[in-house]
Design a protein around this motif. Structure first.
Motif, PDB file in Angstrom:
ATOM      1  N   VAL A  89     -46.849  39.820   5.475  1.00  0.00           N
ATOM      2  CA  VAL A  89     -47.074  38.975   4.124  1.00  0.00           C
ATOM      3  C   VAL A  89     -47.267  39.951   3.107  1.00  0.00           C
ATOM      4  O   VAL A  89     -48.127  40.622   3.069  1.00  0.00           O
ATOM      5  N   SER A  91     -48.751  40.345  -0.357  1.00  0.00           N
ATOM      6  CA  SER A  91     -49.957  39.940  -1.221  1.00  0.00           C
ATOM      7  C   SER A  91     -49.534  40.237  -2.619  1.00  0.00           C
ATOM      8  O   SER A  91     -49.276  41.217  -3.089  1.00  0.00           O
ATOM      9  N   THR A  92     -49.716  39.144  -3.497  1.00  0.00           N
ATOM     10  CA  THR A  92     -49.632  39.239  -5.004  1.00  0.00           C
ATOM     11  C   THR A  92     -51.158  39.645  -5.578  1.00  0.00           C
ATOM     12  O   THR A  92     -51.196  39.737  -6.955  1.00  0.00           O
ATOM     13  N   LYS A  93     -52.180  39.768  -4.808  1.00  0.00           N
ATOM     14  CA  LYS A  93     -53.535  39.956  -5.446  1.00  0.00           C
ATOM     15  C   LYS A  93     -53.424  40.986  -6.504  1.00  0.00           C
ATOM     16  O   LYS A  93     -53.780  41.318  -7.572  1.00  0.00           O
TER      17      LYS A  93
END
Length: 109
Positions: A89, A91-93
């Motif tokens: 996955v 992550s766009t954090k």
């Protein structure tokens, strides 16, 4: 010097003279392969490395087979195709999405 078509080609040495070797190279002409015989000086010839990987694999497999026989277990020595990568996955954090745009055409070259 042979014609530029033969530079970098792999062939079979079939004759050896004091200063040169005779090499058979297969040339594709139309839909057939023509056997061409080329005389090449020794300094322009080097041994092909295409078989090195195979020979190294045979030696490694023999060692693995011997080791497995001593342990009494079965070992798979066949080459396996590259498997698909594992899923993950993104992550766009901490990874902000970037918008891409085409580079404008510049005529000032």
């Amino acid at each position: 010097m042979p014609h530029k078509f033969y530079h970098g080609r792999t062939g079979v040495v079939f004759g050896v003279q004091p200063r040169a070797v005779q090499v058979i190279v297969y040339k594709t002409v139309g839909n057939r392969k023509i056997e061409k015989r080329v005389n090449v000086r020794i300094e322009h010839v080097k041994h092909s490395k295409c078989r090195d990987d195979f020979l190294n694999r045979v030696k490694a497999n023999a060692a693995k087979r011997l080791e497995a026989k001593e342990k009494g277990e079965k070992v798979n020595l066949k080459r396996q195709p590259a498997q698909p990568r594992e899923a993950y996955v993104v992550s766009t954090k901490k990874n902000a999405p970037q918008t891409l745009a085409p580079v404008p055409y510049d005529t000032n070259y």
